[in-house]
Motif scaffolding. Sequence first.
Motif, short mmCIF file in Angstrom:
data_model
loop_
_atom_site.label_atom_id
_atom_site.label_comp_id
_atom_site.label_asym_id
_atom_site.label_seq_id
_atom_site.Cartn_x
_atom_site.Cartn_y
_atom_site.Cartn_z
N THR A 86 1.17 -1.26 -0.17
CA THR A 86 0.00 0.33 -0.13
C THR A 86 0.92 1.09 -0.24
O THR A 86 1.73 1.70 0.86
CB THR A 86 -1.43 0.29 1.56
OG1 THR A 86 -1.88 -0.96 1.19
CG2 THR A 86 -2.13 0.92 0.89
N ASN A 87 0.53 1.96 -0.79
CA ASN A 87 1.61 3.84 -1.26
C ASN A 87 0.68 4.41 -0.49
O ASN A 87 -0.06 4.81 -0.82
CB ASN A 87 1.92 3.86 -2.53
CG ASN A 87 2.14 4.98 -2.80
OD1 ASN A 87 3.20 5.35 -2.07
ND2 ASN A 87 1.69 6.14 -3.96
N GLU A 88 1.06 4.89 0.77
CA GLU A 88 1.26 6.00 1.52
C GLU A 88 1.51 7.20 1.28
O GLU A 88 1.30 8.77 1.95
CB GLU A 88 0.82 5.93 2.26
CG GLU A 88 -0.10 5.14 3.17
CD GLU A 88 -0.23 4.30 4.40
OE1 GLU A 88 0.49 5.02 5.65
OE2 GLU A 88 -0.58 3.51 4.63
N ASN A 89 2.50 7.75 -0.16
CA ASN A 89 3.47 8.28 -0.11
C ASN A 89 2.84 9.93 -1.13
O ASN A 89 1.82 9.64 -2.31
CB ASN A 89 4.42 8.46 -0.83
CG ASN A 89 5.83 7.40 -0.92
OD1 ASN A 89 6.58 7.90 0.45
ND2 ASN A 89 5.51 6.67 -1.04
N VAL A 94 2.57 8.14 -10.44
CA VAL A 94 3.01 6.36 -10.62
C VAL A 94 3.53 6.00 -9.68
O VAL A 94 3.74 6.20 -8.97
CB VAL A 94 3.36 6.41 -12.35
CG1 VAL A 94 5.13 6.35 -11.66
CG2 VAL A 94 3.41 4.72 -13.20
N GLU A 95 2.13 4.41 -9.71
CA GLU A 95 2.99 3.82 -8.88
C GLU A 95 3.09 2.08 -9.47
O GLU A 95 2.26 1.85 -9.95
CB GLU A 95 0.89 3.50 -8.12
CG GLU A 95 1.27 4.47 -6.62
CD GLU A 95 -0.45 3.77 -5.78
OE1 GLU A 95 -0.23 4.52 -4.96
OE2 GLU A 95 -1.15 3.12 -6.39
N THR A 102 6.10 -5.63 -3.51
CA THR A 102 7.15 -5.01 -3.33
C THR A 102 6.47 -3.63 -4.69
O THR A 102 6.47 -3.48 -6.03
CB THR A 102 8.31 -4.89 -3.95
OG1 THR A 102 8.71 -6.26 -3.24
CG2 THR A 102 9.21 -3.95 -4.36
N GLY A 103 6.54 -2.46 -4.17
CA GLY A 103 6.52 -0.95 -4.31
C GLY A 103 7.04 -0.51 -4.98
O GLY A 103 7.60 -0.10 -4.27
N LEU A 104 6.35 0.48 -5.63
CA LEU A 104 7.97 1.80 -6.67
C LEU A 104 6.64 2.77 -6.87
O LEU A 104 6.14 3.07 -7.51
CB LEU A 104 8.44 1.44 -7.73
CG LEU A 104 9.60 2.70 -7.31
CD1 LEU A 104 10.79 2.67 -6.58
CD2 LEU A 104 10.52 2.41 -9.49
#
Length: 257
Positions: A86-89, A94-95, A102-104
């Motif tokens: 889960t991305n919280e940035n 783009v995700e 693994t996420g970038l």
Amino acid sequence: MPEIPDLNIFNKNLSKRLVGKTLDTITILVPRRLKVPESDLKEAFEGQQLVAIRREGKELHFSFKNGRVLGLHLMLHGTMFWYDKTNENKFTIVELLFSDGTGLAITDWQKAVIITLDPKPTKVPDAMDMPSGYLNTALKKISHPIKTVLTEGKIVRGIGNAYVDEILYEAKISPFSVANRIPEDKIAVLTKAIETVLTDAEDHIMQNFPDTITEKERDFLQVHRPKQTQTLAGEDILKAEINKRKTYYTESQILFE
């Protein structure tokens, strides 16, 4: 803006963690600078194995097993962050989420990051891979300031505003010098300075921030020091603008005009 030394480190660390993994989903949160529909990116990359990442000038190219390539230009304020599932940035453009979780996340508060599908190849050489004697020939018909020539990407790729100041300081050439007025012996010095400055900077970053995928401090730079009045060697730093780029140099740099 990340330049060659930064991007080479990013490339190594991204490759170490991502190459060989399958991309599960790509999500575009800000399509402002996207030139193709998000659906085209999904069709090209989702479910595909990432086989290589390489630096091309100021871009990173993610190559997938089906032959498709995702191009990434971080521009001035683009930043990359790892995330787990889960991305919280904030300010995410783009995700990239891989099948193992693994996420970038690629972020940019200016929304200027550029994502491209299958970037077109170019014949302009990379700053770290110029043919022997290339600059001697390339600069002969150019009457623009050497700083502009080295950063605009038409003659050489990968050099940005910070490291061009460092390179010209190392070569003792004024950034205002007219490109075709620089004598051949000084062009040889300039060519060597490009390699030396970029290699030394990469070594410094690797030693101090070996795992980074984000741009770090540049306190080690000699002359491109916006908050300082002197070089590390104690020379007064002169400040100006060349083609709307903030420029830092010293009186010891020779002007050819």
